[in-house]
Design a protein around this motif. Structure first.
Motif, PDB file in Angstrom:
ATOM      1  N   GLY A 407       0.787  -1.225   0.000  1.00  0.00           N
ATOM      2  CA  GLY A 407       0.000   0.000   0.000  1.00  0.00           C
ATOM      3  C   GLY A 407       0.814   1.266   0.000  1.00  0.00           C
ATOM      4  O   GLY A 407       0.255   2.362  -0.121  1.00  0.00           O
ATOM      5  N   GLU A 413      -5.314   0.835  -0.726  1.00  0.00           N
ATOM      6  CA  GLU A 413      -5.900  -0.490  -0.898  1.00  0.00           C
ATOM      7  C   GLU A 413      -6.368  -0.648  -2.336  1.00  0.00           C
ATOM      8  O   GLU A 413      -7.127   0.169  -2.849  1.00  0.00           O
ATOM      9  CB  GLU A 413      -7.068  -0.691   0.068  1.00  0.00           C
ATOM     10  N   THR A 498       0.746   4.712  -4.892  1.00  0.00           N
ATOM     11  CA  THR A 498       0.721   4.343  -3.475  1.00  0.00           C
ATOM     12  C   THR A 498       1.577   5.273  -2.625  1.00  0.00           C
ATOM     13  O   THR A 498       1.755   5.038  -1.433  1.00  0.00           O
ATOM     14  CB  THR A 498       1.222   2.901  -3.281  1.00  0.00           C
TER      15      THR A 498
END
Length: 513
Positions: A407, A413, A498
């Motif tokens: 992540g 997510e 991310t």
């Protein structure tokens, strides 16, 4: 044999990619010496007869030795004085150079003799954390071998040598400190967890070594003491201690960081060393530079594309060639997004990653060029890219191991796939998309890929294929000559969305200058 994903797999992933990627393909395929599949081909890619190799730098050995000798002369000092006692150790890590090496300088100042050491750590040749790829591929290993050979040669010219030993630093360095009575081990500081753990283990090992009052650099004559590990910051253009903000307050917007350091920080000058750094301790066996086979790898030689020469001599020669001989610096901003040949960009990144080239030296050469020839957007843009490189290193301190997590720093997510056939088609250059395949084949053949190519193949893997970005990052870790964890994983988290990093330069693989 490479596995081409079935049409059903491709359709499931909805691999609809902008048609503009094909604009480059016919230009790339023969210059790289590869026959690239078109988007409908089901056949295995075939090698063609073209075997053009561009050596980087494109100079002969005599010319490179002359450039290095003149550069060392220009950066030597006749006024620096030595005031230490005893022996100190220089632990070489990712700083395989003599010029602008503060660890080497501090060791010389603080002692009567220096023992330079390089440890061939077996952990560097194990496998990556998640997917079990080789941590160091054969092409980068060969580049490091050449860096070590050149470092040994340059240290010998300075009256020293390089002790090369196989094993873990936490075992080797305390043993050497005990045997030679070394009062200090000097090394450059790293930022990521594996390297930090080794630093902690070395420190612990040194605490177990007891030196007599007669040994070391201590002013006390009545007490025993332990050798110490002194870590020095030396991997960035802007020094960590000079930042106008704390690492915890580092902005997540690159432009804010850049404007802050440009307005409030000065770049320190390169360290100047005396012409002679001797004497070296008396050692019967200094060890030898290993062969690729001794590292447990099979030799791979570039048969097409670019062949980078490892070592500080080659690094200094590339700066001279690109800036001064070819006068390419003045058009860098216009050409840097090219994809073919040695001169669309500086190609400094492999030497920066190994520490064979100091970013502060590049800065000083840019400023000299601006003074003697011209200053324009292109000369500034080289420094702009070096600030990106600094930024990723500082971010690795702020975010720690989260840059390696699925992540990322954002704890994002997403339902990433680890579909092996899809990944292998990307890794092996068998996707059927010519531009993707050409870039991936170039990476495998040479250990290098252009900045633009890295953007495209990253985006394709994570956004079009939906593959776990860590698979791409770990494969780059295996292959890239210019691999370093901060830049590689920082860029991949950015490309995968991310990372909290924001910039107007979207999906930018920086540091490949």
């Amino acid at each position: 044999m490479a596995i081409l994903p079935s049409s059903s797999l491709l359709s499931q992933r909805k691999l609809i990619y902008p048609s503009s990627i094909f604009a480059y393909s016919s230009h790339i395929r023969f210059r790289l010496g590869f026959q690239i599949m078109n988007s409908t081909s089901k056949s295995e890619p075939k090698s063609v007869s073209s075997s053009t190799i561009y050596q980087v730098p494109g100079l002969d050995s005599h010319e490179m030795d002359s450039i290095a000798e003149k550069t060392f002369e220009r950066y030597s000092s006749k006024t620096v004085k030595r005031n230490g006692k005893g022996i100190s150790i220089v632990w070489y890590r990712n700083d395989l150079r003599v010029l602008d090496n503060e660890a080497l300088f501090k060791a010389w100042v603080s002692s009567e003799a220096i023992l330079p050491v390089y440890c061939i750590d077996p952990r560097l040749f194990e496998t990556t954390y998640c997917f079990g790829f080789p941590k160091t591929g054969a092409l980068r290993a060969q580049f490091i071998i050449e860096c070590l050979a050149d470092l040994k040669k340059n240290l010998m010219k300075k009256g020293l040598d390089l002790l090369i030993q196989r094993g873990k630093p936490e075992d080797i360095l305390p043993s050497l400190a005990k045997a030679f009575g070394a009062h200090t081990v000097y090394a450059h500081k790293e930022t990521c967890s594996e390297e930090l753990q080794v630093e902690r283990l070395v420190t612990r090992g040194l605490r177990g070594v007891v030196l007599s009052p007669a040994q070391g650099n201590s002013t006390s004559s009545s007490s025993t003491h332990n050798p110490k590990l002194e870590l020095i910051w030396g991997s960035t253009m802007y020094h960590l201690d000079d930042l106008p903000i704390s690492i915890s307050s580092l902005p997540d917007v690159y432009t804010q960081f850049r404007k802050s350091v440009e307005a409030k920080c000065a770049i320190r000058g390169c360290i100047r060393l005396p012409k002679s750094l001797g004497p070296a301790p008396s050692i019967d066996d200094w060890g030898h530079v290993p062969s690729i086979e001794q590292l447990g790898l099979q030799s791979e030689k570039a048969t097409k594309g670019m062949r980078f020469l490892g070592g500080e001599t080659a690094a200094l020669s590339r700066v001279s060639e690109y800036f001064w001989k070819k006068d390419s610096l003045k058009v860098y901003k216009e050409t840097r997004n090219g994809m073919l040949g040695p001169d669309y960009s500086t190609k400094f990144s492999p030497w920066l990653a190994s520490g064979s080239l100091s970013p502060r030296f590049i800065y000083e050469e840019v400023k000299r060029y601006e003074k003697e020839r011209l200053a324009n957007d292109s000369t500034y843009w080289v420094l702009f890219e070096l600030i990106w490189r600094d930024y990723f290193r500082f971010l690795s301190i702020k975010y720690g191991n989260s840059i390696f997590h699925l992540g990322g720093p954002r704890k994002a997510e997403r339902g990433w796939s680890q579909e092996q056939k899809l990944f292998e088609s990307w890794r092996n250059g068998c996707t059927g998309y010519p531009l993707i395949d050409a870039n991936m084949k170039e990476l495998s053949a040479t250990g290098f890929m252009s900045n633009r190519g890295r953007q495209i193949v990253c985006s394709f893997l994570v956004r079009d294929m939906g593959i776990d970005w860590r698979m791409g990052a770990e494969w780059f870790e295996t292959c890239l000559l210019d691999y370093d964890p901060c830049s590689n994983y920082g860029n991949w988290t950015y490309g995968a969305g991310t990372c909290t990093l924001i910039s107007k330069f979207l999906n930018k693989f920086s540091t490949c200058i």
